[in-house]
Structures are given as structure tokens and as C-alpha cells.
Write a protein that holds these residues in place. Structure first.
Motif, short mmCIF file in Angstrom:
data_model
loop_
_atom_site.label_atom_id
_atom_site.label_comp_id
_atom_site.label_asym_id
_atom_site.label_seq_id
_atom_site.Cartn_x
_atom_site.Cartn_y
_atom_site.Cartn_z
N UNK A 1 0.83 -1.21 0.00
CA UNK A 1 0.00 0.00 0.00
C UNK A 1 0.87 1.27 0.00
N UNK A 2 1.98 1.23 0.69
CA UNK A 2 2.90 2.37 0.65
C UNK A 2 3.44 2.57 -0.76
N UNK A 3 3.76 1.48 -1.45
CA UNK A 3 4.30 1.59 -2.81
C UNK A 3 3.30 2.22 -3.76
N UNK A 4 2.01 2.02 -3.51
CA UNK A 4 0.96 2.63 -4.34
C UNK A 4 0.84 4.12 -4.04
N UNK A 5 1.20 4.51 -2.82
CA UNK A 5 1.15 5.93 -2.48
C UNK A 5 0.35 6.27 -1.25
N UNK A 6 -0.26 5.28 -0.61
CA UNK A 6 -1.06 5.55 0.58
C UNK A 6 -0.17 5.90 1.77
N UNK A 7 -0.68 6.75 2.63
CA UNK A 7 -0.09 6.94 3.95
C UNK A 7 -0.52 5.75 4.79
N UNK A 8 0.42 5.07 5.42
CA UNK A 8 0.10 3.87 6.18
C UNK A 8 0.56 4.03 7.62
N UNK A 9 -0.33 3.72 8.54
CA UNK A 9 0.00 3.65 9.96
C UNK A 9 -0.46 2.28 10.46
N UNK A 10 -0.04 1.91 11.66
CA UNK A 10 -0.39 0.59 12.17
C UNK A 10 -0.70 0.64 13.65
#
Length: 245
Positions: A154-163
Motif C-alpha cells: 500500500x505504501x508503494x501505491x502511495x497511501x499513507x500507512x500507519x499501524x
């Protein structure tokens, strides 16, 4: 050293063949097919074993669970007090990554609305929201092998990711919130929630009205999205229906 294989409705012979390749020196019996001495069984190779079966193995040392979810084991009220080893399989990890990415993109790009328009022979593009991936925050709830793999895609697609994880973890370039005290802050920043938690007593119906209200309510998509990649028991069904309505 003897192992006992029980695989519910899976093909036991397939597993037996694979174990024979990996460990030809081991004796592996299939439960319900082979005769064996329970006292000789040191290892259980299981998927949804019959309740009470594992307790009949007096010298059992380890239970190897042949799938990702261990809830079927934990529901056994007579489960022996021995270590449980959960399967981590690259094939399962990649397939979950594909499925999660499909669901995130389906809701982000509003694919279901476009399919409905296609079926109705309509085109009402102006009625839909157009948002870049970088404008959305995907929150990974559960950050084990599957969660980390999905986060990278998902990061590679461009989304901001948190967990969010029940215990502290080093997420590298993914901010990881930990424990109950940080869960609210995590949810408040999340536009699309991806749930990859195990199903345990601690996570039973964790997806409920309180959690839904805690999610970001000003998402560029018009409201939060929840994608549950775990067991149905993570959801409070009445609260899900009420939220949808």
C-alpha cells in the motif's frame, strides 16, 4: 519420533507427501486412518482437530497449526498446555496482500459504483469523489507478517500507512501505535481500516460501535471504510448492520 496429522476436510495425503519430502526420517500417522500408539506421538500437525483429540496424546511436546488462524485450537476446552507453532507461508502472505490491495482500491476508486453505473448503462462520474492515494491514510490493525506485507504494498501505491499493534513494535517507516492507550489516536487518523488481527478472547467483537465512532469521520471518501481480513468473530454483527444503515 512420531507425529500425528489431522487436517479436517483438507487433503491429508498432500500434507503427508510434503512432510515425507521435508523430513523422511519422521513417522507421520493420519488421524482416523492409521493405527498408532498415542504415547509415541510427540508432535501434532493439525488443522481444526476434533475436540479432545490432542488431550489423548500424553507425551505431546508441540502443536503445529497448519494455517494462520489458531482460533479452532483455542476453542478446545481440553487443550494441552504445550507450545503452539503457527504456520507462516509465503503463498498465504502474498494472497492476503493481493486481497487487501484489491479491497482498498475497490473502495478508494469506488469500483462498485462504476460497476453499478455500467450495469445501468449510465455514466455519472461527477457524482463520485476523486481522491489521490496520498490523501488517504490506511490503518493496519494487527501488524504481524501479513500486516507488514500489506503495508509495504500500500505504501508503494502511495497511501499513507500507519499501524496498531497490541504490543510495541518497530515498524520502520510505518508509525506503529501500541496498546489500548494509543488505539484512539490511531483510529482518529484512519480513513481506511484494514483488520488483520487474530481471533482470540481479547479481540472478540473488537469491531463495534465504539470503534466505528472513533475512526476519522472527515475522510476524503466521505466516511471511514473497514476491511476485515480476519475472522467474522472480530465483528459485532448488530453494530455493523446499524453502522451501515
Amino acid at each position: 519420533m512420531t507425529a500425528l496429522l489431522t487436517t479436517a476436510n483438507w487433503d491429508s495425503n498432500h500434507w503427508l507427501d510434503e512432510f515425507a519430502k521435508a523430513a523422511p526420517q519422521r513417522t507421520v500417522h493420519i488421524n482416523g486412518v492409521d493405527s498408532y500408539d498415542p504415547a509415541e506421538v510427540l508432535y501434532a500437525l493439525t488443522w481444526k482437530p476434533p475436540e479432545g483429540l490432542l488431550r489423548t496424546l500424553p507425551n505431546l511436546k508441540v502443536i503445529f497449526n497448519l494455517g494462520a488462524g489458531v482460533d479452532a485450537l483455542l476453542s478446545d476446552t481440553d487443550l494441552p498446555d504445550v507450545p503452539i507453532v503457527r504456520l507462516v507461508d509465503d503463498n498465504l502472505t502474498w494472497r492476503m496482500g493481493e486481497w487487501v490491495t484489491l479491497q482498498v482500491l475497490t473502495h478508494h476508486r469506488q469500483a462498485l459504483h462504476y460497476l453499478a453505473q455500467q450495469k445501468a448503462h449510465e455514466y455519472k462520474d461527477q457524482s463520485l469523489r476523486h481522491v489521490k492515494a496520498s490523501e488517504l491514510t490506511v490503518g493496519m490493525m494487527g501488524y504481524g507478517v501479513l500486516g507488514q506485507h500489506c503495508a509495504g504494498i500500500l505504501q508503494a501505491i502511495g497511501y499513507e500507512v500507519i499501524a496498531w499493534s497490541r504490543s510495541p513494535k518497530d515498524g520502520g517507516n510505518v508509525p506503529v501505535y501500541a496498546g489500548e492507550e494509543e488505539k484512539a489516536a490511531f483510529l482518529a487518523k484512519t480513513d481506511i481500516l484494514v483488520v488483520l488481527l487474530p481471533f482470540t478472547p481479547a479481540t472478540y467483537e473488537i469491531l463495534n460501535a465504539d470503534l466505528f465512532r472513533a475512526l476519522s469521520q472527515d475522510s476524503p471518501l466521505g466516511g471511514p471504510v473497514i476491511i476485515n481480513g480476519g475472522r467474522g468473530g472480530l465483528q459485532n454483527e448488530d453494530d455493523v448492520v446499524a453502522a451501515l444503515r
